[in-house]
Scaffold this active site. Structure first.
Site, PDB file in Angstrom:
ATOM      1  N   LYS A   1     -21.704 -33.214   8.751  1.00 30.67           N
ATOM      2  CA  LYS A   1     -21.018 -31.955   9.063  1.00 30.67           C
ATOM      3  C   LYS A   1     -21.447 -31.429  10.434  1.00 30.67           C
ATOM      4  O   LYS A   1     -20.700 -30.736  11.109  1.00 30.67           O
ATOM      5  CB  LYS A   1     -21.308 -30.902   7.982  1.00 30.67           C
ATOM      6  CG  LYS A   1     -20.492 -31.086   6.704  1.00 30.67           C
ATOM      7  CD  LYS A   1     -19.063 -30.566   6.838  1.00 30.67           C
ATOM      8  CE  LYS A   1     -18.288 -30.656   5.538  1.00 30.67           C
ATOM      9  NZ  LYS A   1     -16.878 -30.282   5.663  1.00 30.67           N
TER      10      LYS A   1
ATOM     11  N   TYR B   1     -24.974 -35.564   4.117  1.00 24.06           N
ATOM     12  CA  TYR B   1     -23.778 -34.704   4.188  1.00 24.06           C
ATOM     13  C   TYR B   1     -23.907 -33.719   5.355  1.00 24.06           C
ATOM     14  O   TYR B   1     -22.991 -33.572   6.169  1.00 24.06           O
ATOM     15  CB  TYR B   1     -23.625 -33.948   2.857  1.00 24.06           C
ATOM     16  CG  TYR B   1     -22.655 -32.795   2.879  1.00 24.06           C
ATOM     17  CD1 TYR B   1     -21.286 -33.004   2.768  1.00 24.06           C
ATOM     18  CD2 TYR B   1     -23.108 -31.478   2.993  1.00 24.06           C
ATOM     19  CE1 TYR B   1     -20.385 -31.933   2.777  1.00 24.06           C
ATOM     20  CE2 TYR B   1     -22.223 -30.400   3.007  1.00 24.06           C
ATOM     21  CZ  TYR B   1     -20.867 -30.637   2.897  1.00 24.06           C
ATOM     22  OH  TYR B   1     -19.983 -29.575   2.906  1.00 24.06           O
TER      23      TYR B   1
ATOM     24  N   GLU C   1     -25.006 -25.733   5.034  1.00 21.38           N
ATOM     25  CA  GLU C   1     -25.941 -26.869   4.955  1.00 21.38           C
ATOM     26  C   GLU C   1     -26.438 -27.257   6.357  1.00 21.38           C
ATOM     27  O   GLU C   1     -27.454 -27.932   6.482  1.00 21.38           O
ATOM     28  CB  GLU C   1     -25.278 -28.064   4.273  1.00 21.38           C
ATOM     29  CG  GLU C   1     -25.033 -27.872   2.788  1.00 21.38           C
ATOM     30  CD  GLU C   1     -26.326 -27.866   1.962  1.00 21.38           C
ATOM     31  OE1 GLU C   1     -27.097 -28.808   2.067  1.00 21.38           O
ATOM     32  OE2 GLU C   1     -26.535 -26.890   1.227  1.00 21.38           O
TER      33      GLU C   1
END
Ligand code: NAP
Ligand code: F7E
Length: 365
Positions: free
Chosen positions: A158, A154, A132
């Site tokens: 990360k 998200y 991602e």
């Protein structure tokens, strides 16, 4: 004296945590898992390991520095696998602050706890990073040198985790690394991720327990691998001579539509696709029933649509085989599992209904 290596796994109750526990136990490790307190039973994936004298559980939370110090200071692990996360991308749009706290600052809490417990020189740390990070991709396929362009709360969180791991490696010479893992699935995958949602629905539809499946972006492309194969790579990364980051992927790409077509095929249904965008439908070729429809509820404010990894570095330097389980095998493993799960549920319902009838009639007392 017992010289077994001690590993601590955060996120031990998750898909990857459960497979990694099995792998490390097989390799003779003492495995310590960190769990959260919950009012319901959420330990299904590790229930078969409880009772093993080499498997231990500790309460803690990535949002709570004191508990991290407590767990890491007590276990004094040789290796930490930081797998815990609010890992659902769509949910991260609904709970962005919580996601940032656990997914970004949580990594810092692990690193600092290791340092403050005096383990910086001895403890190796694996950080569960993600494809991602490439988000709105700037290169296809993606490799270690591809620039990051995170495209969800998200992924942004990360990204912090990735860089803070690199910072601790350079600043304090700690052995900490990120595995940039592309999507990996299994029969233990959470039921709201697209692959498992599809395999469960295909099994239920095939056995008359569900009428229709609603999905979001059918054209989204992913590089899907098998979770059981991927946890081996986490271990290999920490056994390496030098701490380095690796892309872990199969090198093959498929759409959500292709995944659904194959899953329904293994469940005994041939799907034909008609229409476009929100109007697209998956139709049962045998009887014309509409089995799959598109719902805007599953569209994301920003969606990552072209993930495709290049695992050359991991293949060459770690000797890892990215295609041990093929895409077709992965889909089949998941569908076979869910066909059986649904069949068992149906049998249980059947027994319960019959028993209730017998009780009503007074046949059984
Ligand atoms: P998962 O099934 O969603 O499991 C997540 C785990 O994290 C669960 O054990 C969960 O515990 C735990 N957790 C969540 N919040 C926590 C907190 N505040 N404190 C302590 N534990 C917490 O995820 P997964 O698929 O196994 O993925 C493992 C890791 O790899 C995650 O970091 C994920 O972001 C990353 N990742 C996954 C993929 C993939 O395709 N699967 C790809 C790249 C990276 P509960 O059971 O208590 O909720
Ligand atoms: O979505 C599309 C959706 O939720 C995959 C996490 O493990 O992998 C996972 O994140 C694609 C997306 O996984 C539905 O829009 C269509 O484009 O299965 P997913 P994800 O977002 O790729 C990465 C590597 C991680 O790091 C994460 O932790 O499928 N899609 N229709 C749908 N997705 C869902 N969930 N549900 C649908 O109905």
């Amino acid at each position: 004296m017992d010289m077994a290596k001690r590993a601590l796994i955060t996120g031990v109750t998750g898909q990857d945590g459960s497979y990694l526990s099995e792998l490390l136990l097989e390799k003779g490790y003492d495995v310590h898992g960190m769990i959260r307190r919950s009012s319901v039973d959420y330990r299904e994936r590790i229930a078969h390991l409880e009772g093993n004298p080499r498997f231990h559980l500790h309460y803690g939370d990535l949002g709570d520095s004191m508990s991290m110090m407590q767990v890491i200071g007590t276990v004094r692990p040789d290796e930490i696998y930081n797998l815990a996360a609010q890992s659902h991308v769509q949910v991260s749009f609904d709970v962005p602050e919580y996601t940032a706290d656990v997914v970004a600052i949580g990594v810092l809490r692990v690193l600092e706890a290791v340092r403050l417990c005096g383990l910086a020189e001895t403890c190796r740390i694996y950080q569960a990073s993600t494809s991602e990070l490439y988000g709105k991709v700037e290169e296809v396929p993606q490799r270690e040198t591809t620039p990051f362009h995170p495209y969800s709360p998200y992924a942004v969180a990360k990204q912090y985790g990735f860089w803070i791991v690199r910072e601790y490696r350079e600043a304090y010479h700690m052995f900490c690394c990120s595995g940039i893992l592309f999507n990996h699935e299994s029969e233990r995958r959470g039921e709201t991720f697209v692959t498992r949602k599809i395999t469960l629905a295909a099994a239920r539809i095939a056995q008359g327990k569900q009428d229709k499946l609603y999905l979001g972006n059918l054209s989204s492309l992913r590089d899907w691998g098998y979770a059981k194969d991927y946890v081996e790579c986490m271990w290999l990364i920490l056994q390496n001579e030098k701490p380095e980051d690796y892309v872990i992927a199969t090198g093959q790409q498929h759409s959500v539509r292709e995944f659904a077509t194959l899953a329904f095929h293994y469940a005994g249904i041939e799907l034909e696709w008609q229409g476009e965008g929100l109007e697209e439908q998956g139709i049962d070729a045998a009887d014309g029933r509409v089995l799959v429809e598109v719902s805007p509820d599953f569209y994301r404010p920003t969606d990552v649509v072209n993930l495709w990894g290049d695992p050359s570095k991991a293949k060459k330097e770690l000797g890892w085989n990215p295609t041990r389980t093929s895409f077709e095998e992965l889909v089949k493993i998941m569908v076979d599992h869910d066909m059986e799960k649904v069949a068992v549920e149906r049998a249980e319902e059947h027994i319960k209904t019959n028993l209730e009838e017998y009780l009503e009639k007074g046949v059984v007392k």
